[in-house]
Design an enzyme around this catalytic site. Structure first.
Site, PDB file in Angstrom:
ATOM      1  N   THR A   1      32.217  12.899  -6.575  1.00 39.62           N
ATOM      2  CA  THR A   1      31.855  11.488  -6.732  1.00 39.62           C
ATOM      3  C   THR A   1      30.575  11.154  -5.972  1.00 39.62           C
ATOM      4  OG1 THR A   1      33.035  10.595  -4.824  1.00 39.62           O
ATOM      5  CG2 THR A   1      34.338  11.018  -6.781  1.00 39.62           C
TER       6      THR A   1
ATOM      7  N   ASP B   1      22.981  12.615   0.853  1.00 34.64           N
ATOM      8  CA  ASP B   1      22.353  13.650   1.680  1.00 34.64           C
ATOM      9  C   ASP B   1      23.301  14.284   2.699  1.00 34.64           C
ATOM     10  OD1 ASP B   1      19.963  13.380   0.386  1.00 34.64           O
ATOM     11  OD2 ASP B   1      19.231  11.843   1.762  1.00 34.64           O
TER      12      ASP B   1
ATOM     13  N   SER C   1      67.714 -26.981 -16.657  1.00 31.58           N
ATOM     14  CA  SER C   1      66.643 -25.986 -16.490  1.00 31.58           C
ATOM     15  C   SER C   1      65.702 -25.940 -17.699  1.00 31.58           C
ATOM     16  CB  SER C   1      67.229 -24.600 -16.189  1.00 31.58           C
ATOM     17  OG  SER C   1      68.294 -24.272 -17.041  1.00 31.58           O
TER      18      SER C   1
END
Lengths: 303, 636
Positions: free
Chosen positions: B100, B25, B535
């Site tokens: 939107t 609104d 590693s």
């Protein structure tokens, strides 16, 4: 073309966005198909697909839903252009409905469209097992199309639920579907009719000659100029008259109005578009047959 | 005007995408209808249809909202449910409006429409003040990084065109938004219903001397939402039409790429050169955001969709842990530690949200502790990804900083995410309040002084496979050739820098992190670094690659069969591991994850050290780390 260094013109931005969408679908879906309606938007979409995958071939087939009521000029054009482009063309006709004599005169436009277009399309998509189908619809065309996502989700029955669309952010498209569900994809979402013609003009894309002005026999019916063909049913009092006119959109000839125009070259059409006061859908009888008719058709599975 | 001038005008007109938002609104649809009508953005038949429909509703005034509310349900309920995209143009600019919804329930659709916008127009009802939903929209717009914000103070006719009211609202909004990142906010008093200051200057508000809304939209500088600095090219589609052609199709997500430029392919870290750039009009010598092009590289490298081609020396993060602001968009709330899919650039990876750090209240802009996020809530989350993504901070790079979350069971899009930070491999908390200082001497200048390309050759393999032997032999060769290098040996560093660490997976990860940071420093100093660490975990080596930089990280797999390593057993460790004296020993009681695509695969089980060193030197030469032709050995 560069407008200034490192800045794309609007048309180049639209082209890039469309190519991105075409490639995304080709990469993510198992069985995509491109709905090819032979019109100006389809012609642009086909050219974009060729550009997206050059120097390779377009990696999906084209599908034309032929109602049997299309302009005869369209079919000859379709076969030639697809052969020249080296793309696979699949044609689907709802033979049962066509044999049953479906036509807008006896059924009315709503039921005729439902059978020859919407149902035919759903049959064709199901028969092909397609999980994604490109359409050339543009948001600018009509107010329910203005609500479409680029990726428009359809359920197992091909239906659109406009109140529950997937959020679509940036250029991150969610193409995940379950068994039998599919996505309708609209690579031309952000193009306007003028963009289409500017692009056709720039790229010198061949379009169906019906878009160019020529003298053609027409009848005046409910505010429309309807072109007259051998199978056009004349209503009492209608008398074909020659009018210099052209098509602004292409569809089934009984339901497609022509516009009075002398634009017989691409340049003239572009100039006419720039001055247009009426939207293109005014010449589509079927868009005005009921309130929210496009939305209703889309919900049922139409493009 | 003739056609050529018209075409030139159209060609020059740039494109502004803007989103409109505001509370229910506030008169948003009315504003857009008015804007379209006054800017001649409506066709006569569309205008006629709106007039007819307005009359049908028993109104005298035209109901402009009927222009944009495209769904039957919207017209019936007189609300906007989903984004509508509208086009119009003026001689100066082309516009795409994403109209939107205002209703809180449809906030996600507001985010959808705003994600591609250059500017957001937020409506505020002058007679109501700044409502929560307008704040929410302003907040989302700021999180999405929309560069321009317009606050249109509407319904000025209802407040007697009062300057006071306008100023009070402006102050209220500015006070609230002070905490937000809004680069540019403009306030415009309008009456959408009567058209004042929409396209036409108002006669009722002589006190206002700013632009009309349309005037502002036409003249606001278009900074664009793209990044033209950091080249990022997510590979979208691999084109192999025949044996001769191999092209990588994609959209330049950011930056510029030029022919002949050296590029790095991530995550593999392989180098190559740009051999061809094919644009929509054919071959070009450069490409930039947001062009859709096809790149061909000089070398045959295995590249797939989801990989990213970037420029050497400017890399995104290779991240398995990311922190992001998320807008939650699903009815079902966020589930921590449950599987989701992240779609980021052209990559889709499995992920879980490991933590919701906080929720943000859009009204007060306060952070609230939260265990989850519900529909339309916004918060900061930490994600754990099963495979790394190649990302940047959203504020720097929209294209590589944005992602969506998809629920793998419903296939719905449940959230939009914006990457805000990189998590450090271990801990991370302490580093957050520390700012990096940069000197003016660059690593490139240091490297130039030494006349070499710094790099880290990361040798990985089982204990006893020959890593240290190869590393020291290679060092001797490199020094003889005149290069400055340094060996980092796992055992040696455990005596000093890492003496507080054991051999649990967590300690091994921290060990590797420290060693990688040291290697990075040496690389920054211009040195060629050779590391010799077992590693064993792939994830740890990936982290090391991320720390050191993929463009100067070469993984070499020193590969000898376990039986052979155990036979050699130079330190007697295998025997102790077998007897249980050493727990968690790689190959015996802890796993070794072999590299999948090492830059070098050294078969140390059957070949002698000199041939392995020669092969390694060849690879370093091929990659331009060393160049026999560029530099003679000292004394030669």
């Amino acid at each position: 073309m560069l407008v200034e260094p490192l800045r794309l013109s609007t048309l180049d931005q639209l082209e890039a966005e469309s190519i991105h969408i075409l490639r995304e679908v080709a990469a993510e879906f198992e069985r995509p198909v491109m709905l090819y309606s032979v019109g100006k938007d389809s012609s642009v979409m086909l050219r974009l697909a060729q550009k997206a995958f050059a120097p390779g071939r377009v990696p999906f087939p084209l599908l034309h839903v032929d109602t049997g009521l299309k302009f005869p000029e369209m079919l000859a054009f379709r076969d030639r252009v697809c052969a020249e482009a080296g793309v696979e063309l699949r044609v689907y006709r709802h033979e049962e409905a066509i044999a049953g004599g479906a036509n807008p005169y006896d059924l009315g436009t709503v039921r005729c469209c439902a059978q020859l277009k919407t149902q035919a399309l759903l049959n064709a998509l199901a028969a092909g097992g397609y999980d994604a189908a490109f359409g050339g619809a543009r948001r600018e065309e009509e107010r329910s199309r203005a609500k479409e996502r680029v990726y428009s989700f359809r359920d197992r029955f091909g239906q659109w639920d406009p109140r529950n669309q997937r959020p679509e952010l940036w250029n991150l498209y969610n193409g995940r579907v379950g068994q039998g569900e599919s996505i309708r994809v609209f690579p031309l979402s952000n193009w306007t009719e003028l963009d289409i013609w500017l692009y056709i003009h720039r790229e010198q894309i061949e379009v169906v000659p019906l878009y160019f002005a020529a003298e053609r026999p027409v009848v005046r019916r409910a505010g429309q100029l309807i072109p007259v063909y051998a199978d056009t049913r004349l209503l009492p009092g209608e008398q074909p008259e020659p009018v210099v006119c052209r098509c602004r959109t292409l569809g089934c000839h009984p339901c497609t109005g022509v516009v009075e125009s002398t634009a017989d070259t691409l340049e003239a059409i572009v100039a006419e578009m720039m001055a247009a006061k009426q939207s293109e859908r005014t010449t589509r009888v079927i868009d005005h047959d009921q309130d929210a008719s496009m939305e209703q058709k889309k919900r049922e599975g139409y493009f | 005007m003739d056609l050529d001038s018209l075409l030139a005008q159209v060609q020059r007109a740039d494109l502004l995408r803007f989103a409109t938002a505001g509370s229910v609104d506030d008169g948003k649809s009315t504003l857009i209808g008015r804007l379209l009508a006054d800017a001649q953005g409506l066709y006569d038949d569309q205008l006629a249809a709106v007039r007819t429909a307005s009359t049908r509703n028993g109104q005298v005034e035209i109901d402009w909202a009927l222009v944009t509310d495209g769904l039957k349900a919207e017209r019936e309920q007189r609300i906007t449910i989903d984004v509508a995209y509208r086009h119009f143009s003026t001689p100066r600019r082309r516009f795409i409006i994403a109209d939107t919804p205002g209703h809180e329930q449809y906030t996600r659709n507001m985010a959808t429409g705003s994600s591609t916008a250059d500017l957001a127009v937020i409506l505020v009802d002058a007679s109501q003040g700044v409502l929560t939903q307008s704040k929410r929209h302003g907040f989302i717009a700021s999180q999405l990084g929309i560069p321009h914000l317009v606050v249109a103070v509407n319904k000025m006719d209802l407040v007697d065109w009062s300057e006071d009211t306008f100023c009070r609202l402006r102050e209220a909004y500015l006070t609230w938004s002070a905490k937000l990142r809004c680069p540019d906010i403009t306030f415009i008093p309008v009456s959408a219903l009567l058209g004042d200051n929409v396209a036409r200057r108002s006669e009722h508000m002589p006190w206002y001397d700013g632009p009309t809304l349309l005037g502002h939209l036409e003249s606001v500088p278009l900074v664009g939402t793209g990044n033209l600095i950091d080249f990022r090219f997510p590979v979208q589609y691999v084109s192999r039409p025949n044996a001769e052609f191999r092209g990588y199709c994609g959209t330049v997500a950011s930056g510029v790429v030029r022919l002949d430029e050296e590029v790095v392919v991530l995550p593999s870290g392989r180098w190559s050169r740009v051999a061809r750039i094919i644009g929509p009009q054919g071959d070009v010598d450069h490409a930039f955001w947001p062009q859709a092009v096809t790149l061909c590289l000089a070398d045959e490298i295995d590249i797939a969709r989801g990989d990213m081609i970037v420029r050497a020396g400017n890399l995104p993060w290779t991240a398995r842990e990311v922190e992001a602001i998320c807008v939650w968009m699903d009815e079902a709330p966020l589930r921590v530690a449950q599987p989701y899919l992240v779609k980021h650039t052209t990559r889709s990876v499995k992920a879980e949200v490991s933590e919701v750090t906080y929720r943000i209240d859009p009204n007060a802009l306060h952070r609230q502790p939260a265990g989850t996020l519900g529909l339309n809530e916004i918060g900061r989350v930490r994600l754990h990804l099963h495979q790394p993504i190649l990302c940047d901070e959203y504020s720097r790079n929209r294209a590589t900083g944005s992602f969506i979350l998809v629920d793998p069971t419903t296939n719905g899009t449940v959230a939009a995410g914006m990457v805000i930070d990189r998590l450090h491999v271990a801990g991370g908390g302490a580093a957050r309040n520390i700012t990096r200082h940069r000197g003016r001497v660059t690593p490139g200048e240091r490297a130039a002084l030494l006349g070499q390309e710094p790099a880290t050759l990361w040798l990985t393999g089982l204990s006893g496979s020959g890593k240290s032997t190869v590393a020291y032999a290679l060092e001797e060769e490199l020094v003889a050739l005149g290069y400055t290098c340094m060996v980092l040996d796992g055992d040696n560093l455990r005596h000093g820098l890492c003496r507080d660490l054991g051999f649990s997976p967590a300690d091994r990860a921290e060990n590797i992190r420290r060693l990688a940071e040291v290697a990075k420093l040496f690389c920054d100093a211009g040195l060629i670094v050779i590391t010799a660490f077992i590693s064993p975990y792939r994830a740890d080596r990936d982290s090391a690659r991320e720390i050191i930089g993929a463009d100067r990280f070469l993984e070499a797999y020193v590969d000898a069969p376990l039986a052979e390593c155990e036979r050699r057993d130079p330190k007697g460790l295998y025997a102790k591991a077998r007897s249980g004296e050493i727990p968690g020993f790689t190959g015996i009681s802890a796993p070794y994850e072999a590299p999948e695509q090492p830059a070098l695969h050294l078969d140390s089980g059957s070949r002698d050290v000199p041939s392995l060193v020669a092969e390694t030197l060849g690879e370093l030469r091929r990659r331009g780390v060393i160049d026999a032709g560029r530099r003679a050995a000292p004394g030669a």
